[in-house]
Design an enzyme around this catalytic site. Structure first.
Site, PDB file in Angstrom:
ATOM      1  N   TYR A 138       0.818  -1.223   0.000  1.00 59.77           N
ATOM      2  CA  TYR A 138       0.000   0.000   0.000  1.00 59.77           C
ATOM      3  C   TYR A 138       0.846   1.265   0.000  1.00 59.77           C
ATOM      4  O   TYR A 138       0.360   2.342  -0.326  1.00 59.77           O
ATOM      5  CB  TYR A 138      -0.934   0.034   1.215  1.00 59.77           C
ATOM      6  CG  TYR A 138      -2.003  -1.039   1.205  1.00 59.77           C
ATOM      7  CD1 TYR A 138      -2.271  -1.768   0.054  1.00 59.77           C
ATOM      8  CD2 TYR A 138      -2.744  -1.325   2.343  1.00 59.77           C
ATOM      9  CE1 TYR A 138      -3.239  -2.743   0.039  1.00 59.77           C
ATOM     10  CE2 TYR A 138      -3.719  -2.304   2.333  1.00 59.77           C
ATOM     11  CZ  TYR A 138      -3.965  -3.013   1.179  1.00 59.77           C
ATOM     12  OH  TYR A 138      -4.919  -3.986   1.176  1.00 59.77           O
ATOM     13  N   LYS A 194       3.360 -15.393   2.567  1.00 60.06           N
ATOM     14  CA  LYS A 194       3.316 -16.150   1.315  1.00 60.06           C
ATOM     15  C   LYS A 194       4.770 -16.462   0.954  1.00 60.06           C
ATOM     16  O   LYS A 194       5.264 -16.113  -0.121  1.00 60.06           O
ATOM     17  CB  LYS A 194       2.605 -15.289   0.254  1.00 60.06           C
ATOM     18  CG  LYS A 194       2.283 -15.998  -1.034  1.00 60.06           C
ATOM     19  CD  LYS A 194       1.116 -16.949  -0.937  1.00 60.06           C
ATOM     20  CE  LYS A 194       0.935 -17.697  -2.253  1.00 60.06           C
ATOM     21  NZ  LYS A 194       0.054 -18.850  -2.167  1.00 60.06           N
ATOM     22  N   ASP A 226      -3.063 -18.232   1.781  1.00 56.80           N
ATOM     23  CA  ASP A 226      -4.199 -18.913   1.150  1.00 56.80           C
ATOM     24  C   ASP A 226      -4.772 -19.972   2.083  1.00 56.80           C
ATOM     25  O   ASP A 226      -5.992 -20.111   2.239  1.00 56.80           O
ATOM     26  CB  ASP A 226      -3.811 -19.506  -0.212  1.00 56.80           C
ATOM     27  CG  ASP A 226      -2.427 -20.128  -0.223  1.00 56.80           C
ATOM     28  OD1 ASP A 226      -1.690 -19.976   0.769  1.00 56.80           O
ATOM     29  OD2 ASP A 226      -2.067 -20.779  -1.221  1.00 56.80           O
ATOM     30  N   ASP A 250      -5.484  -6.944   5.779  1.00 60.32           N
ATOM     31  CA  ASP A 250      -6.673  -6.228   5.324  1.00 60.32           C
ATOM     32  C   ASP A 250      -7.766  -7.248   4.972  1.00 60.32           C
ATOM     33  O   ASP A 250      -8.916  -7.162   5.421  1.00 60.32           O
ATOM     34  CB  ASP A 250      -6.293  -5.399   4.087  1.00 60.32           C
ATOM     35  CG  ASP A 250      -7.362  -4.412   3.678  1.00 60.32           C
ATOM     36  OD1 ASP A 250      -8.417  -4.394   4.315  1.00 60.32           O
ATOM     37  OD2 ASP A 250      -7.140  -3.676   2.702  1.00 60.32           O
ATOM     38  N   ASP A 254     -11.100  -8.700   7.551  1.00 61.99           N
ATOM     39  CA  ASP A 254     -12.500  -8.564   7.114  1.00 61.99           C
ATOM     40  C   ASP A 254     -13.179  -9.931   7.084  1.00 61.99           C
ATOM     41  O   ASP A 254     -14.344 -10.071   7.480  1.00 61.99           O
ATOM     42  CB  ASP A 254     -12.586  -7.932   5.722  1.00 61.99           C
ATOM     43  CG  ASP A 254     -12.828  -6.430   5.807  1.00 61.99           C
ATOM     44  OD1 ASP A 254     -12.437  -5.836   6.835  1.00 61.99           O
ATOM     45  OD2 ASP A 254     -13.398  -5.849   4.869  1.00 61.99           O
TER      46      ASP A 254
END
Ligand code: NAD
Length: 359
Positions: A138, A194, A226, A250, A254
């Site tokens: 970001y 990852k 994942d 993020d 959620d």
């Protein structure tokens, strides 16, 4: 205890008013609490032409903690990006160096039926997602859209994490796990990355493992993002504290918030290196229900509990607030978002009053 109060937009002022009632009740009990109000988001733009007016930033800088409602509204959608309400939030986080975002996902047994998952999978769920908030893809440079030799456009972003950024979020994660172990007896951190594909993640995993050596009482595991996304839905109660970077956090936070099925119940904290923090509900400004006295104020009230725990180190006060919320739910009080179809509902203000009397 100097607390900056930034109600913001939409339902922000309504829900923050209920959290302020709780602070006032604590003040009656002898806590020395000072409140100072400021505008943020669309309210900042309306009042001073800036989603983070200088006066608000000053109030926030001088405070020990910040209580925020939410920002955003349809009427601001056409403004240029720097003037949009969410910029106020992004800038205050950056200005104050709030790099550690704590999002608990807790499902009170009374609300087990609000989840879309089977009650036995989620009932009693109590996990903490710790998301790094100021680094990663970001903020990494370079980024942009460029024109290739063949005339085609190509978008690109850069995933970046320095060792010191990983180290400081790791310390926060292990400390939270130790704090939670006093209550749940677990002390587990699962670091999510990852590392099978990304170099940034390989460094992330290495540094987290080094920091873990300083916390022998906490059990560390690693999981690919994942798999973590799948495990959160398959068996979420296997987790205690999840530590992860900005983009993975993020998405996972959620996902985790939806396990509980009630966005109106979930608080959050964003902390700097000295535990100064910004406390806010996970949900947005809900313009569709603003001004109707139907929003659920519990996420904001529970954010005050987090403030007492993480900024002021008052674990007993934090637990009193959480117990008051639990007793209020046990008494059957429900705002519309958590009520079962056909059952009785109360308004935002009534819910605030119910928690204050339970407190
Ligand atoms: P939202 O979280 O505001 O609302 C999503 C849905 O949940 C809506 O149906 C809303 O009515 C409901 N809801 C949210 N909070 C509730 C509460 N306390 N009680 C009962 N119901 C509640 O998300 P959205 O609709 O995608 O966004 C609306 C605005 O909020 C946008 O402008 C967005 O940019 C902004 N937003 C702000 C924040 C923030 O301030 N941190 C976070 C997310 C979205």
């Amino acid at each position: 205890m100097k607390i900056a109060v930034l109600p913001g937009d939409g339902i922000g002022p309504e829900i923050v008013a209920q959290a302020v009632k709780v602070l006032q009740a604590l003040r009656h009990d002898g806590l020395k609490i000072e409140l100072e109000y400021g505008h943020i988001g669309g309210a900042g733009y309306d009042a001073e032409g800036d989603p983070l007016p200088l006066a608000t930033l000053k109030i926030a800088q001088q405070a020990d903690a910040i209580l925020l409602g939410a920002v955003g509204g349809y009427q601001y959608d056409k403004l240029a990006r720097p003037l949009r309400p969410e910029q106020g939030l992004l800038r205050i986080r950056k200005e104050l160096g709030l790099f550690a975002n704590l999002r608990p996902a807790i499902l009170y047994p009374e609300l087990a039926s609000s989840s879309t998952l089977r009650p036995e999978v989620v009932s009693g769920l109590d996990i903490m997602i710790l998301r790094e908030l100021t680094g990663d893809i970001y903020f990494g440079q370079p980024r942009g859209v460029r024109i290739l030799a063949n005339g085609e456009r190509q978008g690109f972003d850069t995933m970046l994490y320095s060792e010191s950024e990983i180290r400081r979020i790791a310390h926060v994660g292990f400390k939270i796990a130790m704090q939670r172990a006093k209550k749940n007896g677990q002390g587990k951190v699962c670091s999510v990355d990852k590392a099978n594909v990304l170099d940034t993640s390989m460094l992330w995993r290495e540094v987290i493992s080094e920091v873990a050596l300083g916390y022998p009482e906490v059990m560390l595991s690693h999981m690919y993002v994942d798999n973590a996304a799948m495990q959160l839905v398959r068996a979420p109660k296997q987790f205690d504290v999840i530590v992860t970077g900005n983009i993975f956090g993020d998405i996972l936070s959620d996902e985790a918030s939806m396990l509980t099925g009630s966005i109106g119940m979930l608080p959050s904290a964003s902390l700097d290196a000295n535990n100064k923090g910004l406390y806010e509900p996970c949900h947005g400004s809900a313009p569709d229900i603003a001004g109707k006295n139907i929003a659920n104020p519990l996420a904001t009230i529970l954010s005050v509990a987090m403030m007492m725990r993480h900024t002021f180190a008052l674990e007993d006060v934090a637990q009193r607030i959480e117990n008051a919320v639990r007793r209020t739910l046990q008494s059957g009080a429900r705002t519309a978002d958590i009520a079962e179809t056909g059952s009785e509902k109360i308004g935002t203000m009534e819910m605030g009053d119910a928690v204050v009397s339970a407190l």
